[in-house]
Design a protein around this motif. Structure first.
Motif, short mmCIF file in Angstrom:
data_model
loop_
_atom_site.label_atom_id
_atom_site.label_comp_id
_atom_site.label_asym_id
_atom_site.label_seq_id
_atom_site.Cartn_x
_atom_site.Cartn_y
_atom_site.Cartn_z
N ILE A 63 6.81 1.52 0.60
CA ILE A 63 7.66 0.71 -0.34
C ILE A 63 7.45 -0.66 -0.32
N GLU A 64 7.14 -1.32 1.08
CA GLU A 64 7.02 -2.64 1.05
C GLU A 64 5.64 -2.99 0.65
N ARG A 65 4.71 -2.26 0.82
CA ARG A 65 3.26 -2.17 0.40
C ARG A 65 3.32 -2.60 -1.34
N LEU A 66 4.20 -1.66 -2.07
CA LEU A 66 4.23 -1.65 -3.48
C LEU A 66 5.10 -3.00 -3.78
N PHE A 67 5.93 -3.27 -3.05
CA PHE A 67 6.88 -4.68 -3.49
C PHE A 67 6.00 -5.69 -3.51
N ARG A 68 5.05 -5.80 -2.35
CA ARG A 68 4.13 -6.86 -2.30
C ARG A 68 3.27 -7.11 -3.30
N GLU A 124 3.54 -5.75 -6.27
CA GLU A 124 4.13 -6.15 -7.48
C GLU A 124 4.50 -7.79 -7.92
N GLN A 125 5.04 -8.24 -6.55
CA GLN A 125 4.91 -9.53 -6.73
C GLN A 125 3.64 -10.31 -6.83
#
Length: 97
Positions: A86-91, A93-94
């Motif tokens: 989830i953290e990888r996807l969030f980064r 997307e940013q």
């Protein structure tokens, strides 16, 4: 749900008292005694003051004088869960923005 009813009230805490006709909200003005035999004096919104035993199930803590709720206080020692995916996807997307 079987949860223990062990709350230490302090002066300035906000609480509620459930009655048959409805719920009364107020602020703790004094704490009398300690442990299981303790009682609190509550000044309700209508200006009335009453002394209630801490072990009374109708009495509940809404918010500490510091602004922390009982639930937040109970979970204060927990760590946030981290999911690397989830953290990888969030980064990613940013970065797209």
């Amino acid at each position: 749900m079987n949860k223990g009813h062990r709350t230490d009230f302090k002066k300035g805490d906000e609480g509620s008292y459930a009655m048959t006709a409805g719920v009364l909200y107020g602020t703790v003005t004094r704490v009398l005694g300690a442990d299981e035999s303790a009682a609190v004096e509550i000044e309700f919104e209508d200006g009335r003051k009453e002394i209630k035993k801490v072990k009374d199930r109708a009495l509940s803590l809404l918010r500490r004088a510091s602004g922390i709720s009982e639930e937040e206080e109970r979970h204060a020692n927990r760590e946030r869960l981290h999911d690397p995916e989830i953290e990888r996807l969030f980064r990613s997307e940013q970065r797209k923005r």
